[in-house]
Design an enzyme around this catalytic site. Structure first.
Site, PDB file in Angstrom:
ATOM      1  CD1 TRP A  81      -9.880  40.244  21.882  1.00 28.21           C
ATOM      2  CD2 TRP A  81      -9.663  41.372  19.964  1.00 28.21           C
ATOM      3  NE1 TRP A  81     -10.145  41.569  22.142  1.00 28.21           N
ATOM      4  CE2 TRP A  81     -10.025  42.285  20.983  1.00 28.21           C
ATOM      5  CE3 TRP A  81      -9.469  41.866  18.671  1.00 28.21           C
ATOM      6  CZ2 TRP A  81     -10.192  43.647  20.747  1.00 28.21           C
ATOM      7  CZ3 TRP A  81      -9.641  43.224  18.437  1.00 28.21           C
ATOM      8  CH2 TRP A  81      -9.998  44.099  19.469  1.00 28.21           C
ATOM      9  CG  ASN A  82      -4.783  43.103  19.634  1.00 27.80           C
ATOM     10  OD1 ASN A  82      -4.466  42.106  20.278  1.00 27.80           O
ATOM     11  ND2 ASN A  82      -4.054  44.182  19.616  1.00 27.80           N
TER      12      ASN A  82
ATOM     13  CE  LYS B 226      -9.110  31.814  27.169  1.00 31.12           C
ATOM     14  NZ  LYS B 226      -9.999  32.633  26.306  1.00 31.12           N
ATOM     15  N   PRO B 227      -6.547  30.733  23.365  1.00 34.23           N
ATOM     16  CG  PRO B 227      -7.501  29.920  21.380  1.00 34.23           C
ATOM     17  CD  PRO B 227      -6.890  29.471  22.672  1.00 34.23           C
TER      18      PRO B 227
ATOM     19  CD  GLU C 278     -13.166  35.625  25.595  1.00 32.49           C
ATOM     20  OE1 GLU C 278     -11.978  35.245  25.523  1.00 32.49           O
ATOM     21  OE2 GLU C 278     -13.642  36.197  26.580  1.00 32.49           O
TER      22      GLU C 278
ATOM     23  CB  SER D 100      -7.350  44.413  29.377  1.00 36.29           C
ATOM     24  OG  SER D 100      -7.925  43.422  30.200  1.00 36.29           O
TER      25      SER D 100
ATOM     26  CD  GLU E 165       4.583  40.719  25.859  1.00 37.58           C
ATOM     27  OE1 GLU E 165       5.453  41.590  25.917  1.00 37.58           O
ATOM     28  OE2 GLU E 165       4.464  39.940  24.919  1.00 37.58           O
ATOM     29  CG  LEU E 166      -0.549  43.916  31.171  1.00 38.96           C
ATOM     30  CD1 LEU E 166      -0.607  44.396  32.611  1.00 38.96           C
ATOM     31  CD2 LEU E 166      -1.461  42.718  30.969  1.00 38.96           C
TER      32      LEU E 166
ATOM     33  CB  CYS F 193      -0.827  46.541  22.602  1.00 41.00           C
ATOM     34  SG  CYS F 193       0.447  45.790  21.598  1.00 41.00           S
TER      35      CYS F 193
HETATM   36  P1  NAD Z   1      -8.704  40.688  27.800  1.00 42.56           P
HETATM   37  O1  NAD Z   1      -7.909  41.035  29.008  1.00 42.56           O
HETATM   38  O2  NAD Z   1     -10.160  40.982  27.821  1.00 42.56           O
HETATM   39  O3  NAD Z   1      -8.585  39.127  27.469  1.00 42.56           O
HETATM   40  C1  NAD Z   1      -7.343  38.507  27.217  1.00 42.56           C
HETATM   41  C2  NAD Z   1      -7.454  37.022  27.473  1.00 42.56           C
HETATM   42  O4  NAD Z   1      -7.658  36.782  28.864  1.00 42.56           O
HETATM   43  C3  NAD Z   1      -8.593  36.316  26.747  1.00 42.56           C
HETATM   44  O5  NAD Z   1      -8.128  35.099  26.233  1.00 42.56           O
HETATM   45  C4  NAD Z   1      -9.613  36.092  27.852  1.00 42.56           C
HETATM   46  O6  NAD Z   1     -10.457  35.001  27.618  1.00 42.56           O
HETATM   47  C5  NAD Z   1      -8.709  35.841  29.042  1.00 42.56           C
HETATM   48  N1  NAD Z   1      -9.282  36.068  30.364  1.00 42.56           N
HETATM   49  C6  NAD Z   1     -10.242  36.966  30.722  1.00 42.56           C
HETATM   50  N2  NAD Z   1     -10.475  36.898  32.047  1.00 42.56           N
HETATM   51  C7  NAD Z   1      -9.668  35.928  32.564  1.00 42.56           C
HETATM   52  C8  NAD Z   1      -9.446  35.406  33.869  1.00 42.56           C
HETATM   53  N3  NAD Z   1     -10.095  35.861  34.933  1.00 42.56           N
HETATM   54  N4  NAD Z   1      -8.526  34.445  34.013  1.00 42.56           N
HETATM   55  C9  NAD Z   1      -7.835  33.965  32.948  1.00 42.56           C
HETATM   56  N5  NAD Z   1      -7.997  34.430  31.690  1.00 42.56           N
HETATM   57  C10 NAD Z   1      -8.912  35.413  31.490  1.00 42.56           C
HETATM   58  O7  NAD Z   1      -7.983  41.435  26.596  1.00 42.56           O
HETATM   59  P2  NAD Z   1      -8.386  41.445  25.038  1.00 42.56           P
HETATM   60  O8  NAD Z   1      -9.612  42.247  24.843  1.00 42.56           O
HETATM   61  O9  NAD Z   1      -8.339  40.082  24.487  1.00 42.56           O
HETATM   62  O10 NAD Z   1      -7.146  42.229  24.399  1.00 42.56           O
HETATM   63  C11 NAD Z   1      -7.050  43.622  24.358  1.00 42.56           C
HETATM   64  C12 NAD Z   1      -5.999  44.112  25.330  1.00 42.56           C
HETATM   65  O11 NAD Z   1      -4.770  43.439  25.109  1.00 42.56           O
HETATM   66  C13 NAD Z   1      -5.681  45.593  25.175  1.00 42.56           C
HETATM   67  O12 NAD Z   1      -5.549  46.193  26.439  1.00 42.56           O
HETATM   68  C14 NAD Z   1      -4.333  45.575  24.442  1.00 42.56           C
HETATM   69  O13 NAD Z   1      -3.565  46.739  24.622  1.00 42.56           O
HETATM   70  C15 NAD Z   1      -3.699  44.377  25.044  1.00 42.56           C
HETATM   71  N6  NAD Z   1      -2.628  43.863  24.177  1.00 42.56           N
HETATM   72  C16 NAD Z   1      -1.338  43.987  24.592  1.00 42.56           C
HETATM   73  C17 NAD Z   1      -0.297  43.550  23.784  1.00 42.56           C
HETATM   74  C18 NAD Z   1       1.153  43.704  24.202  1.00 42.56           C
HETATM   75  O14 NAD Z   1       2.002  43.116  23.561  1.00 42.56           O
HETATM   76  N7  NAD Z   1       1.466  44.438  25.255  1.00 42.56           N
HETATM   77  C19 NAD Z   1      -0.582  42.965  22.542  1.00 42.56           C
HETATM   78  C20 NAD Z   1      -1.915  42.835  22.145  1.00 42.56           C
HETATM   79  C21 NAD Z   1      -2.926  43.289  22.968  1.00 42.56           C
END
Ligand code: NAD
Length: 460
Positions: A134-135, A158-159, A161, A210, A231-232, A265
């Protein structure tokens, strides 16, 4: 039977913006099947036709920027000027993909001899799933959606939530631009809907989020031959050498740490400063942070916004408490602010070390630790003392030294005298627990295709 729904909250006020109908397992399966059926016809559209669609998408983003930025600000708490920056920042990425797509996937003729001809084709993966964070939803969403569509794939998107209204805007604008509805499908819901999508027949799983969720995504597709890209998170370190313009370096790095309220990130999360300039650097850094305007995200001069996810407040609080208990000094900030909404003070910790969570685990908020170092070697050792490897940087006047040190640092992107920067022309990838695969750059187009090797013997 109750229909699935998703509440969209404003993190700056705590108010309910709207409640959306959400997907369930049955609707996800139906959308995946429709995408599968529609993909071949979309792949057959000539590149010029697909580029024309993206031109219209680009024009609509620009024409509707006021609405798009306002929605993004309301659902994530991102200050409005930053929301506008994000929509505007997407345009050069789309331009890059439009310019490069044809060349990146053109047939390559690699050998002719002895009656043999060898060539490489690049064919679409098929149906790709994009599960997104979402960020920076325009960036992380479109880093996948735009090149995946240009290379002939259907996309299940799947954007997060926490950025669903933005995800629906992106989908609506692509449909209006000419992407058939079945080729570009938005899935509304929480992680459960993402998990339901992973259970469908898909050809690629492209995830931004994450590390903890990334591990679940990898496990979900492990038994199937699905291309996986993750991409974490990061714990992005920067090193300030003694030869810098201290004030300029402090201002640049304070922006890198606090932009988007530290929810990036590639936000600067750890800073190592040579002891010769450490105290002066901290003074300038804290003064810069003190001057950052926090307030209503809809006001044009707000720079620090809300914390998008309420539970992150506890993570931030715990990191500060852990650091202070272990001997750190609070230079500024450190506290959750009273509501309504979710707010945390921009926070600078000094006298930190790697025994503290704040120097080891992603903060994903407006917190940074500044640690004194005595040498280049100590700085490099500390920068590499992490399970992550997304970005890292060095501030110095000495280019040769910067290149030497950056070659030793484990990170997908390295910076000299800059930070928190992404370029459409360069691949974006992580090492270690920051992920596998890449987006952006020419490779970030080819990644949505598979190579096909042609061995052709002429009968003559
Ligand atoms: P998150 O992992 O909580 O959620 C990401 C997505 O995964 C959401 O759409 C969520 O609904 C979905 N999701 C959650 N559980 C799932 C499951 N079991 N199966 C399938 N989908 C599932 O992360 P977030 O809070 O949205 O984003 C923040 C994280 O993203 C931070 O760690 C940040 O560093 C990372 N990030 C990385 C990059 C990059 O390019 N490396 C870019 C932006 C953000």
């Amino acid at each position: 039977m109750t229909m699935a729904s998703l509440d969209i909250l404003n993190p700056a006020t705590g108010a309910l913006i709207t409640t959306l109908p959400a997907d369930d397992a049955a609707s996800v399966a139906a959308k995946a099947a429709a995408a599968r059926a529609a993909q071949p016809a979309w792949a057959a559209v000539p590149m010029a036709g697909k580029v024309a669609v993206m031109q219209r998408f680009r024009a609509a983003l620009l024409a509707q920027i006021d609405t798009l930025a306002r929605t993004l600000t309301e659902e994530t708490g991102k200050p409005i000027t930053l929301s506008r920056n994000e929509v505007n920042g997407l345009l050069p990425r789309i331009d890059f993909f439009m310019e490069q797509a044809e060349g990146a996937i053109r047939d390559e003729h690699v050998f002719d001899g002895g009656g043999m001809h060898e060539q490489i084709g690049h064919i679409p993966l098929g149906v790709v799933l994009n599960i997104s964070a979402w960020n920076y939803p325009y960036f992380v969403g479109c880093n996948v959606i735009v090149p995946a569509l240009l290379t002939g794939n259907a996309v299940l998107y799947k954007p997060s939530e926490y950025a669903t209204l933005t995800g629906l805007h992106i989908t609506r604008l692509l449909h209006a631009a000419g992407v058939p509805a079945d080729v570009m499908q938005c899935l509304v819901g929480t992680g459960e809907v993402g998990a339901a999508a992973l259970a469908q027949r898909i050809d690629g799983a492209f995830f931004t989020g994450s590390h903890a969720t990334g591990v679940k995504i990898a496990a979900a597709v492990a038994q199937r031959m699905v291309k996986l890209q993750l991409e974490l998170g990061g714990k992005d370190p920067m090193y300030v050498r003694a030869d810098v313009d201290v004030k300029a370096a402090a201002e640049s790095l304070a922006d890198g740490a606090m932009y988007n309220t530290g929810q990036g990130c590639c936000s600067v999360e750890r800073i190592y400063v040579h002891e010769a300039v450490h105290d002066a650097f901290v003074d300038h850094f804290v003064a810069t942070v003190r001057g950052m305007q926090r307030g209503d995200p809809l006001e044009a001069d707000s720079y620090i916004g809300a914390i998008t996810r309420a539970p992150q407040l506890q993570v931030l609080q715990a990191q500060v408490a852990d650091a202070l208990a272990k001997g750190a000094t609070l230079a500024i900030g450190g506290h959750v602010l009273p509501g309504p909404g979710h707010w945390f003070e921009p926070t600078v910790l000094t006298n930190v070390d790697h025994g503290m969570e704040v120097m080891r685990e992603e903060s994903f908020g407006p917190i940074v630790g500044i640690q004194k170092v005595g040498s280049d070697a100590e700085a490099v050792r500390l920068m590499n003392d992490t399970r992550y490897g997304l970005t890292a940087g060095v501030y110095t006047k000495d280019e040769a030294k910067a290149r030497e040190l950056l070659a030793l640092v484990n990170a997908g992107s390295v910076y000299w005298n800059c930070c928190d920067r992404v370029s459409p022309r360069l691949p974006w990838s992580g090492q270690g627990d920051s992920g596998v695969g890449l987006t952006l750059g020419r490779h970030g187009i080819q990644t949505f295709t598979r190579p096909k090797a042609w061995h052709l013997r002429s009968p003559g």
